[in-house]
Enzyme design. Structure first.
Site, PDB file in Angstrom:
ATOM      1  N   ASP A  35      30.507  31.157  72.734  1.00  0.00           N
ATOM      2  CA  ASP A  35      31.452  32.668  72.556  1.00  0.00           C
ATOM      3  C   ASP A  35      32.675  32.299  72.818  1.00  0.00           C
ATOM      4  OD1 ASP A  35      31.877  35.279  71.770  1.00  0.00           O
ATOM      5  OD2 ASP A  35      31.385  35.977  73.845  1.00  0.00           O
TER       6      ASP A  35
ATOM      7  N   ASP B  31      22.041  38.516  72.996  1.00  0.00           N
ATOM      8  CA  ASP B  31      22.605  37.609  73.482  1.00  0.00           C
ATOM      9  C   ASP B  31      23.014  39.032  74.576  1.00  0.00           C
ATOM     10  OD1 ASP B  31      25.438  38.385  72.804  1.00  0.00           O
ATOM     11  OD2 ASP B  31      25.449  37.135  74.696  1.00  0.00           O
TER      12      ASP B  31
ATOM     13  N   CYS C 154       1.109  39.348  83.207  1.00  0.00           N
ATOM     14  CA  CYS C 154       2.468  38.379  82.823  1.00  0.00           C
ATOM     15  C   CYS C 154       1.885  37.409  82.813  1.00  0.00           C
ATOM     16  CB  CYS C 154       3.376  38.859  83.510  1.00  0.00           C
ATOM     17  SG  CYS C 154       4.956  37.588  82.974  1.00  0.00           S
TER      18      CYS C 154
ATOM     19  N   CYS D 175       3.443  34.884  82.999  1.00  0.00           N
ATOM     20  CA  CYS D 175       4.925  33.453  83.799  1.00  0.00           C
ATOM     21  C   CYS D 175       3.969  33.374  85.141  1.00  0.00           C
ATOM     22  CB  CYS D 175       6.248  34.343  84.208  1.00  0.00           C
ATOM     23  SG  CYS D 175       6.270  35.232  84.931  1.00  0.00           S
TER      24      CYS D 175
ATOM     25  N   CYS E 297       4.328  36.379  87.767  1.00  0.00           N
ATOM     26  CA  CYS E 297       3.001  36.476  88.100  1.00  0.00           C
ATOM     27  C   CYS E 297       1.817  36.098  87.835  1.00  0.00           C
ATOM     28  CB  CYS E 297       3.694  37.484  86.567  1.00  0.00           C
ATOM     29  SG  CYS E 297       4.732  38.497  86.631  1.00  0.00           S
TER      30      CYS E 297
ATOM     31  N   HIS F 118      10.730  35.947  85.253  1.00  0.00           N
ATOM     32  CA  HIS F 118      10.256  37.123  84.827  1.00  0.00           C
ATOM     33  C   HIS F 118      10.195  37.710  83.844  1.00  0.00           C
ATOM     34  CE1 HIS F 118       6.986  39.925  83.690  1.00  0.00           C
ATOM     35  NE2 HIS F 118       8.482  41.428  84.960  1.00  0.00           N
TER      36      HIS F 118
END
Lengths: 397, 397
Positions: A91, A264, A302, A304, A307, A333
């Site tokens: 940015d 973003d 989930c 991930c 989890c 997560h």
């Protein structure tokens, strides 16, 4: 650098594509995790890559103040500095100078301000922003823009739009490198005709992609959505469209549906550090006492690491003890939740089922209450002054 | 549960062995990372395992206060709670009750104290400590002991030793489970004959292993070393010997040389969070300005993820910005440094080259200055009152 549309949804504006950069290909729609200070808070590049991250954002304002652009340049650029070999976007610093720095004075020449860290005085111009971004070496650079507060009146916003346009042209003219893309940023606040004017001006100047800036800064969601819809309709089909600062699950689905390709936001990671876990039904707050002995993972089903390996009770315990692992497990997560959501949308656009996916997602996802959202937003604003890597937005804006 | 000596050094007291538990085998000499609150600060089990960790320590005092023993028991014990399937050791809480809790009153029955977190009143007895440790389900439990301050006189230390012995017997008698080991803890401060008395008493009672407690609590290093040497000579050859609270590189080498098999300490991870990096030449302080643009890794030739992927300049930047990743990258390095040191010592004992390894290590490793060490130690003591997962020893004692 190229952008190729691979599929468009016939019923909504949703589109799937491939953004090719010198450091790899980014399938769109894509979410860019925020790594303002050359780190996605609490995660290693190995880790955020494994979560499905294809592109990361760094911030010129933060990196200019610490460690300094010259340091990163000397060390081989931002990719090498943070040990990330994939695509990077920087940015321009425009937004951060106006939202974080102190004693800002905007003139046509640029912005004079004091660092929010040590009060030292600095001056950034569009030319310097490009010079810094070329030194950082990201695949995608952004134009230096002026983002007025949501509360500014028509005249003030109009002035900011015209200045943003002049600055965008100066950014274009000052480029030295040809191997980086430069995206223009549409401004105009909540004023539809200023947005139209800005989109028309910038598209006629010919940028490699178009961002919609100045949204998600405190305005009601309906305003955000209608401005996005109006603006997108004026952007060219064959260029990537980037909605800046948007990252709640419902907004990502809405944004994709309106034809946005790139997003973003620090929201998923900041929410995580404050103990908020995304699930398909909405956010869950890990500090709630009823998680104290809950054996299930925070988000059933989930995929991930968090989890798959830890109970809600364990994470509740870590947050209660303010253990560093807490912030990391939550970040893993939430980022994986968002990346999986993006992957799912892409798949659904490709196989033609996006409209039904969108309906079913929005039917089950209970967004955070609007009043809560705006008050949390304000809290986030206040945190910016605080110095803490954990619950403050220390360098995540 | 068994312990097998595989090799002894003919010139020093060093020994290599295999400690077999229900959750796996621990090659000795071994260092146990401290995970007082069911987490090795900032790291996942996947991560500390990959660093070479074979056994982890949990703390009864901390886990009793948060989340509560009943919560962990309900969730299937400490292994499952923290998602670590390898060997676990729990400290009894004796040391923490006396060093962390407020308004302590020690009687023969047990210790009455107020929580250092919320001031709530509690009472722990040797029987309760064993009951808690059985509920936590670690592979190795420790007896509930009284560790007097280094400054106590002979009479006070003698009283603490006698009470520690009575408590050790009560710990033995109150056991319900047979699948866990119980180690006795030798006390006696800096008084050699009290140490002898304690070692003789405990070894005649027959424990599964023997710890040396009450050292590394502020006394000069020469006192530590001479007490360890005296005590080790009275411990049985065929049982593991555990030196509690010792974890600086030079002390690990010295301890192994004197015949210690097991060590634990929060030092490597706490030092890391304060920006201290172990190298073969001594500690380096990452906040020093000369690291600002240093392109090399903190420790040349180190095989850890941190040194393999990041420059000193990048880590310096993360520490300066108080980024969460800073504490983690430093912890990864220091723990890997210690684990590699243990692996090297084991290899050198096995192939007969330990004495020369020891000499060459101690010749190049410049220990932290004694005065700095003691003042940092005091700082660590003060931090204990503070609530922060980063630079405080929040639950790492």
């Amino acid at each position: 650098m190229s952008f190729e549309l691979t599929k468009s949804c016939p019923l909504t504006g949703a589109r799937a594509g491939m953004l090719t950069t010198h450091h790899g290909v980014v399938p769109t729609p894509a979410f860019i995790p925020v790594g303002s200070q050359a780190t996605v808070k609490s995660l290693t590049p190995q880790e955020f890559s494994a979560l499905g991250t294809n592109i990361v954002l760094g911030n010129t304002y933060h990196l200019y103040l610490r460690p300094g652009i010259a340091v990163i340049e000397k060390l081989g650029g931002l990719h090498r500095f943070m040990s990330w070999s994939g695509p990077l976007l920087t940015d321009s610093g425009g937004y951060q100078v106006l939202s974080l720095a102190h004693l800002r004075r905007v003139s046509d020449e640029g912005v004079r301000f004091r660092s929010h860290i040590d009060g030292s005085e600095h001056f950034i111009t569009p030319e310097l922003s490009i010079q810094f971004q070329e030194a950082l070496g990201a695949d995608i650079m952004m134009t230096f823009d002026e983002c007025p507060p949501y509360t500014d009146d028509h005249n003030a916003v109009q002035e900011a739009v015209e200045r943003t346009h002049r600055w965008a042209e100066r950014c274009q003219r000052s480029r030295q490198r040809v191997d980086q893309a430069l995206y223009g940023i549409v401004q105009g606040g909540a004023f539809v005709e200023l947005r139209r004017h800005s989109a028309n001006f910038l598209t006629s100047s010919g940028f490699d992609g178009y961002a919609i800036g100045g949204l998600s800064i405190g305005e009601p969601k309906q305003v955000t959505y209608s401005i996005v819809e109006e603006t997108v309709s004026l952007l060219p089909e064959d260029k990537p469209r980037y909605l800046m600062g948007v990252g709640s699950p419902e907004d990502l689905v809405a944004g994709v549906s309106m034809g946005i390709d790139i997003f973003d936001s620090a929201l998923p990671t900041r929410i995580a550090r404050n103990g908020g876990f995304f699930t398909r039904n909405g956010r869950k707050i890990i500090r709630n006492a009823h998680f104290r002995d809950r054996d299930n993972p925070m988000d059933e089903g989930c995929d991930c690491y968090t989890c798959q390996n830890f109970s809600a009770a364990y994470i509740h315990h870590l947050f209660r003890c303010e253990e560093l692992l807490a912030y990391r497990l939550a970040t893993i997560h939430n980022l994986r939740f968002i990346m999986r959501l993006m992957e799912e949308m892409r798949r659904n656009i490709t196989d033609g089922s996006f409209p039904s996916f969108k309906d079913s997602f929005l039917a089950s996802y209970r967004p955070t209450d609007e009043a809560v959202r705006l008050s949390q937003r304000e809290k986030g604003m206040k945190w910016r002054g605080k110095k803490s890597g954990i619950d403050a937005s220390n360098g995540d804006a």
